[in-house]
Motif scaffolding. Structure first.
Motif, mmCIF file in Angstrom:
data_model
loop_
_atom_site.group_PDB
_atom_site.id
_atom_site.type_symbol
_atom_site.label_atom_id
_atom_site.label_comp_id
_atom_site.label_asym_id
_atom_site.label_seq_id
_atom_site.Cartn_x
_atom_site.Cartn_y
_atom_site.Cartn_z
ATOM 1 N N VAL A 70 0.851 -1.197 0.000
ATOM 2 C CA VAL A 70 0.000 0.000 0.000
ATOM 3 C C VAL A 70 0.882 1.240 0.000
ATOM 4 N N ASN A 71 1.888 1.193 0.805
ATOM 5 C CA ASN A 71 2.793 2.337 0.858
ATOM 6 C C ASN A 71 3.526 2.497 -0.475
ATOM 7 N N ALA A 72 4.030 1.406 -0.998
ATOM 8 C CA ALA A 72 4.846 1.482 -2.217
ATOM 9 C C ALA A 72 4.044 1.981 -3.413
ATOM 10 N N THR A 73 2.782 1.650 -3.437
ATOM 11 C CA THR A 73 1.983 2.026 -4.607
ATOM 12 C C THR A 73 1.115 3.247 -4.347
ATOM 13 N N ASN A 74 1.433 3.927 -3.257
ATOM 14 C CA ASN A 74 0.634 5.111 -2.932
ATOM 15 C C ASN A 74 -0.841 4.738 -2.785
ATOM 16 N N ASN A 75 -1.044 3.674 -2.018
ATOM 17 C CA ASN A 75 -2.403 3.155 -1.818
ATOM 18 C C ASN A 75 -3.106 2.880 -3.143
ATOM 19 N N PHE A 76 -2.371 2.196 -4.033
ATOM 20 C CA PHE A 76 -2.922 1.809 -5.350
ATOM 21 C C PHE A 76 -3.534 3.010 -6.071
ATOM 22 N N SER A 77 -2.776 4.065 -6.101
ATOM 23 C CA SER A 77 -3.336 5.273 -6.712
ATOM 24 C C SER A 77 -3.400 5.120 -8.226
ATOM 25 N N GLU A 78 -4.341 5.861 -8.786
ATOM 26 C CA GLU A 78 -4.530 5.820 -10.235
ATOM 27 C C GLU A 78 -3.248 6.213 -10.965
ATOM 28 N N ASP A 79 -2.496 7.127 -10.340
ATOM 29 C CA ASP A 79 -1.266 7.578 -10.993
ATOM 30 C C ASP A 79 -0.247 6.463 -11.133
ATOM 31 N N ASN A 80 -0.354 5.504 -10.240
ATOM 32 C CA ASN A 80 0.625 4.412 -10.285
ATOM 33 C C ASN A 80 0.194 3.251 -11.179
ATOM 34 N N LYS A 81 -0.995 3.368 -11.684
ATOM 35 C CA LYS A 81 -1.522 2.248 -12.460
ATOM 36 C C LYS A 81 -0.811 2.142 -13.810
ATOM 37 N N LEU A 82 -0.321 0.948 -14.092
ATOM 38 C CA LEU A 82 0.384 0.743 -15.352
ATOM 39 C C LEU A 82 -0.531 0.156 -16.426
ATOM 40 N N GLY A 103 -7.054 -8.891 -17.693
ATOM 41 C CA GLY A 103 -8.251 -9.714 -17.599
ATOM 42 C C GLY A 103 -8.752 -9.891 -16.188
ATOM 43 N N PHE A 104 -7.879 -9.934 -15.209
ATOM 44 C CA PHE A 104 -8.397 -10.171 -13.864
ATOM 45 C C PHE A 104 -7.845 -9.207 -12.811
ATOM 46 N N GLY A 105 -7.493 -8.010 -13.214
ATOM 47 C CA GLY A 105 -7.072 -7.030 -12.228
ATOM 48 C C GLY A 105 -6.113 -6.021 -12.832
ATOM 49 N N ALA A 106 -5.581 -5.150 -11.972
ATOM 50 C CA ALA A 106 -4.741 -4.072 -12.460
ATOM 51 C C ALA A 106 -3.280 -4.310 -12.096
ATOM 52 N N VAL A 107 -2.400 -3.615 -12.802
ATOM 53 C CA VAL A 107 -0.975 -3.657 -12.495
ATOM 54 C C VAL A 107 -0.526 -2.250 -12.094
ATOM 55 N N TYR A 108 0.184 -2.156 -10.968
ATOM 56 C CA TYR A 108 0.627 -0.866 -10.457
ATOM 57 C C TYR A 108 2.140 -0.815 -10.400
ATOM 58 N N LYS A 109 2.642 0.372 -10.576
ATOM 59 C CA LYS A 109 4.048 0.584 -10.321
ATOM 60 C C LYS A 109 4.206 0.967 -8.856
ATOM 61 N N GLY A 110 5.314 0.560 -8.256
ATOM 62 C CA GLY A 110 5.544 0.932 -6.869
ATOM 63 C C GLY A 110 7.015 1.132 -6.599
ATOM 64 N N VAL A 111 7.313 1.812 -5.489
ATOM 65 C CA VAL A 111 8.708 1.973 -5.072
ATOM 66 C C VAL A 111 8.809 1.542 -3.614
ATOM 67 N N LEU A 112 9.649 0.570 -3.357
ATOM 68 C CA LEU A 112 9.837 0.120 -1.972
ATOM 69 C C LEU A 112 10.654 1.157 -1.213
ATOM 70 N N ARG A 113 10.629 1.018 0.104
ATOM 71 C CA ARG A 113 11.339 2.031 0.893
ATOM 72 C C ARG A 113 12.820 2.074 0.559
ATOM 73 N N ASN A 114 13.379 0.942 0.172
ATOM 74 C CA ASN A 114 14.806 0.937 -0.198
ATOM 75 C C ASN A 114 15.046 1.482 -1.600
ATOM 76 N N GLY A 115 13.989 1.970 -2.244
ATOM 77 C CA GLY A 115 14.174 2.596 -3.551
ATOM 78 C C GLY A 115 13.942 1.665 -4.730
ATOM 79 N N GLN A 116 13.818 0.383 -4.445
ATOM 80 C CA GLN A 116 13.625 -0.548 -5.559
ATOM 81 C C GLN A 116 12.247 -0.372 -6.210
#
Ligand SMILES: *[C@@H]1O[C@H](CO)[C@@H](O)[C@H](O)[C@H]1NC(C)=O
Ligand SMILES: *[C@@H]1O[C@H](CO)[C@@H](O)[C@H](O)[C@H]1NC(C)=O
Ligand SMILES: *[C@@H]1O[C@H](CO)[C@@H](O)[C@H](O)[C@H]1NC(C)=O
Ligand SMILES: *[C@@H]1O[C@H](CO)[C@@H](O)[C@H](O)[C@H]1NC(C)=O
Ligand SMILES: *[C@@H]1O[C@H](CO)[C@@H](O)[C@H](O)[C@H]1NC(C)=O
Ligand SMILES: *[C@@H]1O[C@H](CO)[C@@H](O)[C@H](O)[C@H]1NC(C)=O
Ligand SMILES: *[C@@H]1O[C@H](CO)[C@@H](O)[C@H](O)[C@H]1NC(C)=O
Ligand SMILES: *[C@@H]1O[C@H](CO)[C@@H](O)[C@H](O)[C@H]1NC(C)=O
Ligand SMILES: *[C@@H]1O[C@H](CO)[C@@H](O)[C@H](O)[C@H]1NC(C)=O
Ligand SMILES: *[C@@H]1O[C@H](CO)[C@@H](O)[C@H](O)[C@H]1NC(C)=O
Ligand SMILES: *[C@@H]1O[C@H](CO)[C@@H](O)[C@H](O)[C@H]1NC(C)=O
Length: 814
Positions: free
Chosen positions: A490-502, A506-519
């Protein structure tokens, strides 16, 4: 005097009228004839009978061919073995009801063999293609004096009884033509064999090549693909007098027939329409395991394992060194002899094609328990099964001696119980041989166990935060997948924000995220109400967690909380291949060198899946959208949601629906749900042509023809014009040797018949070597419209997938 003229005239007119009508219509009566150049046409205009020369031959034959559709396609030949040398032939019906074909000197070249003589015979060509000699007023085919349906050539048409009529002394079977130019009987026959329990047997002269297996109430045991379908209904009749297989066309606009071709392959064709022509709807022989007794006696053939052949449990290779070298023909022998004093046990195998029944015994009234007891009482009995598997199952089939030609299916197989010394049976049943060996694609039982296992694993380790967090090199069968907690994601994807949506699949969405270590990560999130998604999700976990290859996407972990299921992958900044190759502007930035690297990378990733990974996986959804690109534009195959194994009773539901992406699916898969590593090879071929041409196969249409991209590429290749296919945006960067080789290899990959397609191991070497390559045969889906047929022939998720060309892991920024 005066009155005679009108009468004569009248008589003359009458006669000429009769002649005209009989040619325009469908029959000749006694004394009448058909000469070369004349034909008769069935009442509805479906079929025509007359003289023809096949292919490039000049010899003349009498035959029946399609008229309304597919004009000229021959379905029956009279004088197969005795062609006429010129156009002097005359086909005549004698007053006794015998059809005779005469040459210029009135020598009999061919004649029908009337069972009895007739009073007032006519020979009529029916709309089914049956050419019947009968009493003029009797329309009951059972009374026919002679009919061509009792003497098939190489084509099994609706209405033919494929098999035996003991009362009439008939044996109706198919014989291949020698060549496309020569309809005389070739080496191959496909014939009902009534010995033991009946089955269809395809032979090369006297050598058995393939058998259908016995009828089990639903289908032939060796035809898992035979099931209710929109094109034809089918059935099997087995009584004292008659044993035959038959089918009926369900929609007269969609004809279908089974042909034994010159190469000994029995294929069912289905007509689409004038532009698309006939397509191969299904084939009896689909892979090596269909070769009769490939694994010898007491062996079991499984196309998804390597090697394909395994001994049944408790059996050992008869000649271990031959076995090691891939010569399985001598089969397997028992480790422990049977006891024969009533102490032997039976081991159950599921989802198999039952062994050769030519030396079997059967009883329709016994139940399975009586069947077992009967087998135990006879020391030479080695296995039993139900005769009819419908419902609870009924009847009894017993085998004696070595069990020949067993194969393992994923679905639509049946159960068999194999006799074992009691000491060999560890109490459990199931396909024990399979369990040791592989993995997952193998069979129902195993994958159920595995999926269950995962559920257990997830539950068990959630508390601890890791699932078997050991090293990636671990060779244990356990999952090796870090578990992320929901808060982290939730933190990495900004609570699955629309801005992070890639992207959305067929069965859901893909989000971009950044872990706390920057990955950077990509998160595939299963939407709550996708049941199908859950299956594919678990499937992907099972596979991808165990795969490691530089051309496969890397999974970092997963996240399972109350209502959430997520997979976490490495993030690949350059998105997917389709964003480049199908885009005129971006296409330029992907030069030939990079494209060729990508082609080789995909080939190597696929080879790993097919051969080198521990699991041996069929991806089933290879396409440009599922090839992701890393920083250096290395390709990574992604999305293993459809890399299918079947769990318990889910198998039927899922596989009735052909999932995948339309445009990349091989004909046998798209049309009949039949898949193998060769269907991936087909998709790979499509992908390579797309990379080279910068055009989508799906949606491609050539302005001057109805050719698909595949058909167009093949035509250019045939005409030595392959370079015309190349994407203009890479014209300046290309290496024509590599381009031509890539096109050539891809055309080998998209050949219609899966057997003709190379395996990925050959593809990988062919791409980079300069050895001579075989000439590709015409590709499957030669014309663009044949896709439409495939897509409209079944419902289900295919439409979902084909609609937007995308499944969930195709990461596409919006
Ligand atoms: C075929 O029929 C035509 C027209 O009646 C006749 O002239 C001819 O002799 C017949 N041919 C044979 C071989 O019977
Ligand atoms: C065709 O010609 C060959 C020799 O040229 C001869 O042996 C054969 O009998 C002929 N066939 C017919 C049907 O006339
Ligand atoms: C006609 O057929 C007969 C019998 O098959 C054969 O003996 C004869 O040579 C053939 N005649 C011609 C001209 O081919
Ligand atoms: C015709 O029938 C007879 C007896 O019914 C049989 O001996 C003969 O082989 C048959 N011939 C053909 C060409 O089928
Ligand atoms: C059929 O058998 C012959 C030998 O009798 C062999 O040369 C040929 O390759 C076989 N054909 C097939 C398709 O197996
Ligand atoms: C039969 O097939 C034709 C052509 O595919 C189609 O248009 C028609 O609707 C079908 N009829 C039925 C009854 O399914
Ligand atoms: C066992 O079965 C075989 C094959 O049906 C038969 O020949 C043999 O007589 C049977 N033996 C006994 C003891 O029933
Ligand atoms: C994620 O965690 C960081 C550091 O704990 C915090 O600053 C940030 O607000 C969090 N973001 C969200 C969306 O919760
Ligand atoms: C995330 O969003 C959901 C609804 O969209 C909200 O209920 C929840 O409180 C949010 N969580 C955080 C940590 O912001
Ligand atoms: C691929 O990604 C890397 C890193 O983000 C970037 O430097 C490079 O330009 C990208 N390549 C293309 C062809 O977009
Ligand atoms: C599978 O079988 C089980 C028990 O036999 C049943 O409860 C379940 O509903 C079945 N699932 C499906 C999808 O048919």
């Amino acid at each position: 005097m005066e009155s005679r003229l009108p009468i004569l005239l009248h008589g003359f007119c009458f006669i000429s009228l009769v002649w005209q009508i009989s040619y325009a219509l469908d029959s000749i009566s006694a004394g009448q004839n058909i000469t070369d150049g004349q034909t008769i046409v069935s009442a509805g205009g479906n079929f025509e009978l007359g003289f023809f020369s096949p292919g490039s031959s000049n010899s003349r034959y009498v035959g029946i061919w399609y008229k309304k559709i597919s004009a000229g396609r021959v379905v029956w030949v009279a004088n197969r073995e005795n062609p006429l040398n010129d156009s002097s032939g005359v086909l005549k019906l004698t007053p006794q009801g015998v059809l005779t074909l005469l040459n210029s000197t009135n020598g009999v070249v061919w004649s029908s063999n009337a069972s009895r003589s007739a009073q007032n015979p006519i020979a009529q060509l029916l709309d089914s293609a049956n050419f019947v000699v009968k009493e003029g007023n009797d329309n009951n085919l059972d009374d026919a004096i002679w009919q061509s349906f009792d003497h098939p050539s190489n084509s099994f048409l609706a209405g033919i009884k494929f098999g035996i009529d003991r009362a009439k002394g008939l044996d109706r079977y198919l014989t291949s033509w020698k060549t496309a130019d020569d309809p005389s009987p070739g080496d191959f026959t496909y014939r009902l064999d009534p010995s033991g329990y009946p089955q269809l047997i395809l032979r090369n002269r006297s050598v058995v090549q393939f058998r259908s297996g016995p009828w089990n109430g639903l289908r032939f045991s060796g035809f898992p693909q035979l099931r209710p379908n929109p094109v034809y209904s089918f059935g099997f009749v087995f009584n004292q007098n008659e044993i035959y297989y038959y089918f009926n066309i369900l929609n007269s606009s969609v004809p279908s027939m089974l042909v034994l071709n010159e190469n000994g392959i029995a294929q069912r064709f289905s007509w689409v329409d004038r532009t698309h022509g006939w397509i191969v709807y299904s084939s009896a022989q689909t892979d090596d395991c269909d070769s009769y007794a490939l694994c010898g006696g007491n062996g079991n053939c499984n196309i998804a394992t390597s090697p394909k052949c395994m001994c049944l449990t408790g059996f050992l290779p008869k000649y271990p060194s031959d076995w090691e070298f891939g010569d399985w023909s001598n089969g397997c022998v028992r480790r422990t002899e049977l006891d024969c004093e009533g102490r032997d046990k039976f081991l159950k195998y599921t989802q198999v094609k039952v062994p050769d029944t030519r030396f079997s015994w059967f009883n329709e009234n016994m139940n399975l328990r009586e069947c077992e007891r009967t087998c135990l009482r006879n020391c030479s009995c080695t296995a039993y099964s139900n005769l009819d598997i419908r419902g609870q199952g009924s009847g009894c089939l017993l085998w004696f001696g070595d069990l020949m030609d067993i194969r393992q299916f994923n679905e639509n197989g049946q159960d068999i119980y194999v006799r074992m010394a009691a000491s060999e049976v560890g109490g459990s049943s199931g396909n024990p041989g399979a369990r040791k060996r592989t993995g997952i694609i193998v069979g129902t039982v195993l994958s159920t166990v595995l999926l269950l296992g995962i559920a257990v694993v997830f539950t068990k380790y959630r508390r601890d935060g890791w699932i078997f967090g050991v090293s990636h090199q671990s060779h244990s069968e356990d999952l090796d997948l870090p578990l992320f907690d929901l808060a982290t994601i939730v933190n990495a994807t900004n609570n699955f924000s629309e801005d992070n949506k890639l992207g959305e699949g067929g069965f859901g969405a893909v989000y971009k995220g950044v872990l706390r270590n920057g990955q950077e990560i990509a998160v595939k999130r299963l939407s709550e109400n996708s049941r199908q998604g859950q299956v594919e999700f678990k499937n992907e976990v099972v596979y991808i967690a165990k795969l490691q290859h530089r051309n496969l996407i890397k999974i970092l972990g997963c996240c399972m909380e109350v209502d959430e299921m997520m997979l976490i992958y490495e993030f690949l900044p350059n998105r997917s291949l389709d964003c480049f190759i199908f885009d005129e502007e971006k296409g330029v930035s992907l030069d030939w060198r990079e494209r060729f690297t990508i082609i080789n990378g995909i080939a190597s990733g696929l080879l790993y899946l097919h051969r080198d990974s521990r699991l041996r996986i069929i991806h089933r959804d290879l396409k440009a959208e599922n090839i992701l690109l890393d920083n250096e534009m290395n390709p990574k195959i992604s999305d293993f949601g459809l890399a299918r194994s079947f769990g318990g009773n889910e198998s039927e539901a899922n596989t009735k629906r052909v999932v995948g992406t339309y445009g990349y699916m091989s004909p046998e898969y798209a049309i009949h749900g039949l898949y193998s590593i060769k269907s991936d090879v087909f998709s790979f071929g499509v992908l390579v042509l797309e990379i080279v041409s910068g055009k989508r196969n799906r949606g491609f249409s050539h302005p001057d023809s109805h050719l698909s991209l595949l058909g167009y590429a093949w035509t250019l290749f045939r005409d030595g014009q392959s370079m015309e296919l190349v994407d203009p945006s890479i014209a300046s960067t290309l290496n024509s040797m590599e381009v031509l080789r890539s096109i050539h290899v891809s055309l080998l990959c998209v050949q219609q018949n899966p057997r003709d397609r190379p395996e990925m191991s050959s593809v990988v070497t062919m791409l980079v070597s300069d050895s001579t390559l075989p000439h590709p045969k015409q590709p499957g889906f030669f014309s663009e419209e044949s896709f439409s047929e495939a897509s409209s022939s079944s419902g289900g998720p295919r439409q979902i997938y084909s609609a937007n060309q995308m499944t969930i892991s195709s990461v596409q920024p919006r």
